[in-house]
Design a protein around this motif. Structure first.
Motif, short mmCIF file in Angstrom:
data_model
loop_
_atom_site.label_atom_id
_atom_site.label_comp_id
_atom_site.label_asym_id
_atom_site.label_seq_id
_atom_site.Cartn_x
_atom_site.Cartn_y
_atom_site.Cartn_z
N THR A 1 0.88 -1.16 0.00
CA THR A 1 0.00 0.00 0.00
C THR A 1 0.91 1.20 0.00
O THR A 1 1.95 1.17 0.63
CB THR A 1 -0.88 0.00 1.25
OG1 THR A 1 -0.06 0.26 2.36
CG2 THR A 1 -1.59 -1.29 1.40
N SER B 1 1.93 5.50 -1.18
CA SER B 1 1.72 6.93 -1.27
C SER B 1 1.27 7.52 0.05
O SER B 1 0.09 7.49 0.40
CB SER B 1 0.72 7.28 -2.36
OG SER B 1 1.37 8.05 -3.30
N ASP C 1 10.48 -1.69 1.68
CA ASP C 1 9.93 -1.50 0.33
C ASP C 1 10.99 -0.69 -0.44
O ASP C 1 10.92 0.53 -0.50
CB ASP C 1 8.60 -0.74 0.45
CG ASP C 1 8.07 -0.24 -0.88
OD1 ASP C 1 8.49 -0.76 -1.92
OD2 ASP C 1 7.22 0.68 -0.86
N ARG D 1 13.66 5.39 -6.78
CA ARG D 1 12.87 6.62 -6.75
C ARG D 1 12.94 7.38 -8.07
O ARG D 1 11.96 7.97 -8.52
CB ARG D 1 13.35 7.53 -5.62
CG ARG D 1 12.38 8.61 -5.25
CD ARG D 1 11.12 8.09 -4.57
NE ARG D 1 11.39 7.61 -3.23
CZ ARG D 1 10.58 6.79 -2.56
NH1 ARG D 1 9.45 6.36 -3.09
NH2 ARG D 1 10.89 6.39 -1.34
N LYS E 1 5.61 8.10 -12.57
CA LYS E 1 4.52 8.97 -12.10
C LYS E 1 4.23 10.05 -13.14
O LYS E 1 3.08 10.32 -13.47
CB LYS E 1 4.93 9.66 -10.80
CG LYS E 1 4.71 8.86 -9.55
CD LYS E 1 5.09 9.75 -8.36
CE LYS E 1 4.96 9.07 -7.05
NZ LYS E 1 5.48 9.88 -5.95
N TRP F 1 4.20 1.39 -11.53
CA TRP F 1 5.47 1.51 -10.79
C TRP F 1 6.29 0.22 -10.76
O TRP F 1 7.20 0.06 -9.95
CB TRP F 1 5.18 1.93 -9.34
CG TRP F 1 4.57 3.27 -9.18
CD1 TRP F 1 4.35 4.20 -10.17
CD2 TRP F 1 4.08 3.86 -7.97
NE1 TRP F 1 3.76 5.32 -9.64
CE2 TRP F 1 3.58 5.15 -8.29
CE3 TRP F 1 4.01 3.44 -6.65
CZ2 TRP F 1 3.02 6.00 -7.34
CZ3 TRP F 1 3.46 4.29 -5.69
CH2 TRP F 1 2.97 5.54 -6.04
N GLY G 1 3.00 0.77 4.53
CA GLY G 1 3.38 2.18 4.32
C GLY G 1 4.53 2.58 5.23
O GLY G 1 4.74 1.99 6.28
C1 LIG Z 1 5.38 6.97 -3.06
C2 LIG Z 1 5.62 5.63 -2.48
O1 LIG Z 1 6.58 4.97 -2.85
C3 LIG Z 1 4.63 5.15 -1.51
C4 LIG Z 1 5.01 4.05 -0.60
O2 LIG Z 1 5.47 3.00 -0.98
C5 LIG Z 1 4.80 4.25 0.86
O3 LIG Z 1 5.18 3.37 1.62
O4 LIG Z 1 4.25 5.29 1.26
#
Ligand SMILES: CC(=O)CC(=O)C(=O)O
Ligand SMILES: [Mg+2]
Length: 220
Positions: free
Chosen positions: A7, A9, A99, A103, A110, A116, A188
């Protein structure tokens, strides 16, 4: 562990009222248009997993690999359209996860409106700890996570800052993807994500529950 659901963003937030409001909603309502306040989901394949003792590899095509420390939820009992009230019955335990995110690649994706996958799903993009039985984390909505790079603290946060609660995420995902035993949901990351370099040492932990370390290497 099988498929890994992520999950994303800004999955952690300090605005309590926003969090409470979101956690009270669990069903996707028509029209089936993604609302911005819904979690953004992406998937990692099993080849993304890496365990302690093996390195995290920087993909050849990235020059900005970021760490994101996250609590992972391990599904013990599968299900479809799981109500929030029953969601925790489907949890077998937890894992500390990273994660790893290219970037620079994610930013391009994006900007172009592309998925992604290349940024998030490459080999070794999901370092995981040993399995943590459910009883060892009685309140998964209130545990502290941290991550250091070469002994310097970069991330420190609490799962109480998550925008979406674990029952909400399980309910939300299982509305349209049947969850199976062994699936892992990453929940997250807190603030402090930053770039890592070849030969860096990553160390991460959940309070007094688990620690893990990984070395960063570059793919030959
Ligand atoms: C923008 C991202 O990479 C979101 C994400 O993975 C997160 O943990 O927040
Ligand atoms: Mg993340």
């Amino acid at each position: 562990m099988d498929l890994c659901f992520m999950t994303g963003s800004l999955s952690m937030d300090t605005d309590t009222s926003k969090r409470e409001a979101l956690n009270n909603r669990c069903v996707i309502q028509p029209p089936f248009k993604l609302r911005t306040e819904e979690p953004i989901l992406f998937l990692k394949p099993p080849s993304a997993y890496v365990r302690e003792g093996s390195p995290v590899l920087v993909p050849r095509y990235s020059s900005s690999l970021h760490h994101e420390v996250e609590l992972g939820v391990v599904i013990g009992k599968g299900g479809t359209a799981i109500p929030q009230a029953a969601a925790m019955e489907h949890v077998a335990g937890y894992a500390l996860c990273l994660d790893m995110t290219a970037r620079d690649v994610q930013d391009v994706c994006k900007a172009k409106g592309l998925p992604w996958t290349r940024a998030k799903a490459f080999n070794t993009s999901c370092p995981v700890s040993d399995f943590i039985p459910k009883e060892r984390i009685p309140d998964p909505g209130n545990v502290k996570l941290w991550l250091k790079v070469n002994d310097q603290l970069r991330q420190s946060g609490c799962t109480s800052q998550m925008i979406f609660s674990i029952p909400y995420l399980i309910s939300y995902i299982s509305e349209f993807i049947t969850l199976e035993e062994g699936d892992l949901i990453l929940t997250g990351t807190p603030k402090g994500v930053s770039a890592v370099q070849e030969r860096d040492e990553l160390q991460a932990g959940i309070e007094d529950v688990v620690t893990m370390s990984f070395r960063v290497d570059r793919k030959e």
